[in-house]
Design a protein around this motif. Sequence first.
Motif, PDB file in Angstrom:
ATOM      1  N   ILE A 121       0.919  -1.233   0.084  1.00  0.00           N
ATOM      2  CA  ILE A 121       0.114   0.088   0.090  1.00  0.00           C
ATOM      3  C   ILE A 121       1.049   1.222  -0.090  1.00  0.00           C
ATOM      4  O   ILE A 121       1.708   1.306   0.983  1.00  0.00           O
ATOM      5  CB  ILE A 121      -0.849  -0.243   1.298  1.00  0.00           C
ATOM      6  N   GLU A 122       0.807   2.255  -0.955  1.00  0.00           N
ATOM      7  CA  GLU A 122       1.667   3.195  -1.253  1.00  0.00           C
ATOM      8  C   GLU A 122       0.769   4.425  -1.569  1.00  0.00           C
ATOM      9  O   GLU A 122       0.013   4.395  -2.529  1.00  0.00           O
ATOM     10  CB  GLU A 122       2.557   2.998  -2.122  1.00  0.00           C
ATOM     11  N   PRO A 123       0.583   5.337  -0.963  1.00  0.00           N
ATOM     12  CA  PRO A 123       1.300   5.426   0.472  1.00  0.00           C
ATOM     13  C   PRO A 123       0.760   4.622   1.630  1.00  0.00           C
ATOM     14  O   PRO A 123      -0.544   4.210   1.418  1.00  0.00           O
ATOM     15  CB  PRO A 123       1.333   7.031   0.663  1.00  0.00           C
ATOM     16  N   PRO A 124       1.446   4.315   2.684  1.00  0.00           N
ATOM     17  CA  PRO A 124       0.830   3.510   3.796  1.00  0.00           C
ATOM     18  C   PRO A 124      -0.246   4.049   4.316  1.00  0.00           C
ATOM     19  O   PRO A 124      -0.806   5.446   4.239  1.00  0.00           O
ATOM     20  CB  PRO A 124       2.061   3.715   4.787  1.00  0.00           C
ATOM     21  N   LEU A 125      -1.360   3.277   4.818  1.00  0.00           N
ATOM     22  CA  LEU A 125      -2.845   3.790   5.312  1.00  0.00           C
ATOM     23  C   LEU A 125      -2.604   4.039   6.897  1.00  0.00           C
ATOM     24  O   LEU A 125      -2.181   2.971   7.426  1.00  0.00           O
ATOM     25  CB  LEU A 125      -3.864   2.883   5.152  1.00  0.00           C
ATOM     26  N   LEU A 126      -2.878   5.148   7.139  1.00  0.00           N
ATOM     27  CA  LEU A 126      -2.884   5.623   8.657  1.00  0.00           C
ATOM     28  C   LEU A 126      -4.271   4.963   9.372  1.00  0.00           C
ATOM     29  O   LEU A 126      -5.014   5.256   9.104  1.00  0.00           O
ATOM     30  CB  LEU A 126      -2.656   7.020   8.726  1.00  0.00           C
TER      31      LEU A 126
END
Length: 138
Positions: A121-126
């Motif tokens: 997953i890019e960008p990472p999921l907060l």
Amino acid sequence: MSLPPEPQPHPQPVVGTRVVHRRYVPYAHAHYAGNLVDGAYSLGLFGDVATELCIVTDGDEGLFASYSDVQFKAPVRAGDVLEVTAELVRAGTRSRLMEFAVRVVARGAATAERPGRAEVIEPPLLATTATGTVVVPG
């Protein structure tokens, strides 16, 4: 026979010190439909990074005193790869204020043809954030 060396005093903790862990979420931790994992899973991971941060900054595991402002922003699912961070934002005489985050960096994306399929997953999921206070010996 020689004695072990005397412990040296630990330097003053440095605000901005950061610890990062990565963890795969096993399917055994799914509790809800859609392979969702309960929010307590993230809090447990915060305890792990807080412990390491206390060891790095104070030479002691520390003891969690409280959480504040815990926010569950996105789901964590079995099959996720999580990046868990702790950052020292304030250091008192014995208390350490830390900010925590869980980010999903990869997620299972199984299909009938490829049951082990996963995606970065890019960008990472907060997914989860919190602020917490840890105490260390004086």
